[in-house]
Design an enzyme around this catalytic site. Structure first.
Site, PDB file in Angstrom:
ATOM      1  N   SER A  61       0.791  -1.038   0.000  1.00  0.00           N
ATOM      2  CA  SER A  61      -0.049   0.026  -0.211  1.00  0.00           C
ATOM      3  C   SER A  61       0.894   1.188   0.045  1.00  0.00           C
ATOM      4  O   SER A  61       0.542   2.456  -0.202  1.00  0.00           O
ATOM      5  CB  SER A  61      -0.854  -0.010   1.130  1.00  0.00           C
ATOM      6  OG  SER A  61       0.047  -0.190   2.312  1.00  0.00           O
ATOM      7  N   ASP A  99       5.168  -7.269   2.594  1.00  0.00           N
ATOM      8  CA  ASP A  99       4.654  -7.807   1.305  1.00  0.00           C
ATOM      9  C   ASP A  99       5.351  -7.987   0.228  1.00  0.00           C
ATOM     10  O   ASP A  99       6.374  -7.494  -0.142  1.00  0.00           O
ATOM     11  CB  ASP A  99       3.829  -6.510   1.104  1.00  0.00           C
ATOM     12  CG  ASP A  99       2.106  -6.739   1.253  1.00  0.00           C
ATOM     13  OD1 ASP A  99       1.765  -7.858   1.627  1.00  0.00           O
ATOM     14  OD2 ASP A  99       1.435  -5.579   1.199  1.00  0.00           O
ATOM     15  N   LYS A 128       4.144 -11.863   3.277  1.00  0.00           N
ATOM     16  CA  LYS A 128       2.573 -12.056   2.698  1.00  0.00           C
ATOM     17  C   LYS A 128       2.650 -11.781   1.280  1.00  0.00           C
ATOM     18  O   LYS A 128       3.183 -11.115   0.571  1.00  0.00           O
ATOM     19  CB  LYS A 128       1.870 -10.829   3.471  1.00  0.00           C
ATOM     20  CG  LYS A 128       0.331 -10.691   2.792  1.00  0.00           C
ATOM     21  CD  LYS A 128      -0.428  -9.924   3.781  1.00  0.00           C
ATOM     22  CE  LYS A 128      -0.381  -8.266   3.310  1.00  0.00           C
ATOM     23  NZ  LYS A 128      -1.104  -7.998   1.880  1.00  0.00           N
ATOM     24  N   GLU A 130      -0.413 -12.351  -2.040  1.00  0.00           N
ATOM     25  CA  GLU A 130      -1.965 -12.310  -2.326  1.00  0.00           C
ATOM     26  C   GLU A 130      -2.278 -13.515  -3.160  1.00  0.00           C
ATOM     27  O   GLU A 130      -1.833 -13.953  -4.244  1.00  0.00           O
ATOM     28  CB  GLU A 130      -2.059 -11.027  -3.074  1.00  0.00           C
ATOM     29  CG  GLU A 130      -1.790  -9.817  -2.370  1.00  0.00           C
ATOM     30  CD  GLU A 130      -2.291  -8.490  -2.849  1.00  0.00           C
ATOM     31  OE1 GLU A 130      -2.698  -8.360  -4.085  1.00  0.00           O
ATOM     32  OE2 GLU A 130      -2.170  -7.355  -2.360  1.00  0.00           O
ATOM     33  N   GLU A 197      -9.617  -9.302   3.338  1.00  0.00           N
ATOM     34  CA  GLU A 197      -9.786  -7.978   2.921  1.00  0.00           C
ATOM     35  C   GLU A 197     -11.261  -7.903   2.159  1.00  0.00           C
ATOM     36  O   GLU A 197     -11.500  -8.605   1.097  1.00  0.00           O
ATOM     37  CB  GLU A 197      -8.773  -7.480   2.243  1.00  0.00           C
ATOM     38  CG  GLU A 197      -9.046  -5.954   1.775  1.00  0.00           C
ATOM     39  CD  GLU A 197      -7.630  -5.202   1.272  1.00  0.00           C
ATOM     40  OE1 GLU A 197      -6.635  -5.869   1.403  1.00  0.00           O
ATOM     41  OE2 GLU A 197      -7.835  -3.947   0.899  1.00  0.00           O
TER      42      GLU A 197
HETATM   43  O1  KIV Z   1      -0.555  -3.309   1.565  1.00  0.00           O
HETATM   44  C1  KIV Z   1      -1.297  -3.158   2.634  1.00  0.00           C
HETATM   45  O2  KIV Z   1      -0.976  -2.351   3.132  1.00  0.00           O
HETATM   46  C2  KIV Z   1      -2.257  -4.187   2.846  1.00  0.00           C
HETATM   47  C3  KIV Z   1      -3.176  -4.104   3.714  1.00  0.00           C
HETATM   48  C4  KIV Z   1      -4.117  -3.269   3.392  1.00  0.00           C
HETATM   49  C5  KIV Z   1      -3.709  -5.415   4.346  1.00  0.00           C
HETATM   50  O3  KIV Z   1      -2.090  -5.377   2.278  1.00  0.00           O
END
Ligand code: KIV
Length: 281
Positions: A61, A99, A128, A130, A197
């Site tokens: 994000s 991420d 993380k 997706e 989400e």
């Molecule tokens: O990238 C991010 O901040 C996220 C959250 C919104 C869960 O994946």
């Protein structure tokens, strides 16, 4: 900035030990809610850590929040490594999730492993990724090699164009059943956490109750999840655009950023955020 003028100076330094994966598992097993926020820099990481946040997500994000893009797609692995290094320098005890950005794990286990190594070497404790189905094999590959993994199902922003926008997912029974299968597969593959989400609160509640070892971290997924995550800038009310209804502005009625973050942590822990009547779908 001198040490004397550090923004964390007024906060008592946390006495807690660094949060580990066994600690998160214990919290989940005991039903203690897990409070997560995004962080992208050392100052906010130090602040949120000192305010008792359980985990910090260096989310892609940052492409929208810091870089001003319209989606997370332009974010590179080098961007993520840089921001993970910044956050890791500021953080003392929170669990750090990094991420894997768009295109950094999509070609297979080897690419996923190499990208994950870059994030882990930058300071991440967990990566993380997706999506469901095709990601199961990647999760198993990473977990087998000692890399803790967090899944991300429902609205997966890296697929925004395929999904047709940032909108509620898994409304119909067939999509909900698919998501349930994907979540169960991620759990079997060894994922320890999974962000849910923008999915209906009843679906997230059912999943949270059905899954055994994988804790659910909701964002726009209702109150019943094992924990909650918000984008830091959203919950501080400084994002310059209309926010989705699952966000609460914790700066309202707070006297400082620290106060707002502490109130978020307390609200997640006691289950008063989110309020299903206001924030859920
Ligand atoms: O990238 C991010 O901040 C996220 C959250 C919104 C869960 O994946």
């Amino acid at each position: 900035m001198s040490a004397q003028s550090s923004p964390t100076q007024s906060i008592p330094s946390p006495e807690r030990k660094p949060i580990s994966l066994p600690h998160l598992r214990k919290m989940h097993a005991q039903g203690e809610k897990i409070a997560v926020l995004t962080a992208y820099d050392a100052t906010f990481a130090a602040l949120a850590d000192a305010c008792g946040i359980d985990a910090l997500l260096v989310g892609d994000s940052l492409g929208m929040v810091l870089q001003g893009h319209h989606s997370t797609l332009p974010v590179t692995l080098a961007d993520m490594v840089y921001h993970m290094q910044c956050v890791a320098r500021g953080n003392k005890t929170a669990w750090l999730i990094g991420d894997l950005p768009y295109g950094s794990y999509h070609t297979g286990p080897d690419q996923a492993y190499r990208s994950s190594c870059a994030l882990m070497q930058a300071g991440a404790h967990m990566v993380k990724l997706e999506g469901g189905g095709w990601t199961t094999a990647l999760v198993e590959y990473l977990v087998t090699r000692g890399i803790p993994v967090c899944g991300h199902l429902g609205l997966t922003p890296q697929s925004v164009h395929a999904l047709g926008g940032y909108r509620l997912q898994a409304k119909e029974d067939s999509a909900a059943n698919k998501l349930k299968r994907e979540a169960t597969d991620l759990e079997s593959a060894g994922a320890s956490l999974c962000v849910l989400e923008m999915v209906p609160a009843v679906l997230a509640a059912e999943l949270t109750n059905t899954l055994k070892t994988m804790a659910t971290i909701g964002i726009g997924a209702g109150q019943q999840c094992s924990g909650q995550v918000l984008v830091l800038h959203d919950m501080l009310g400084i994002t310059p655009m209309k926010l989705p209804r699952f966000v609460r502005n914790f700066m309202q009625d707070s006297t400082s950023v620290q106060d707002a973050i502490k109130r978020y942590v307390s609200a997640v822990k006691e289950g008063s955020f989110p309020d299903n009547a206001v924030h859920a779908y």
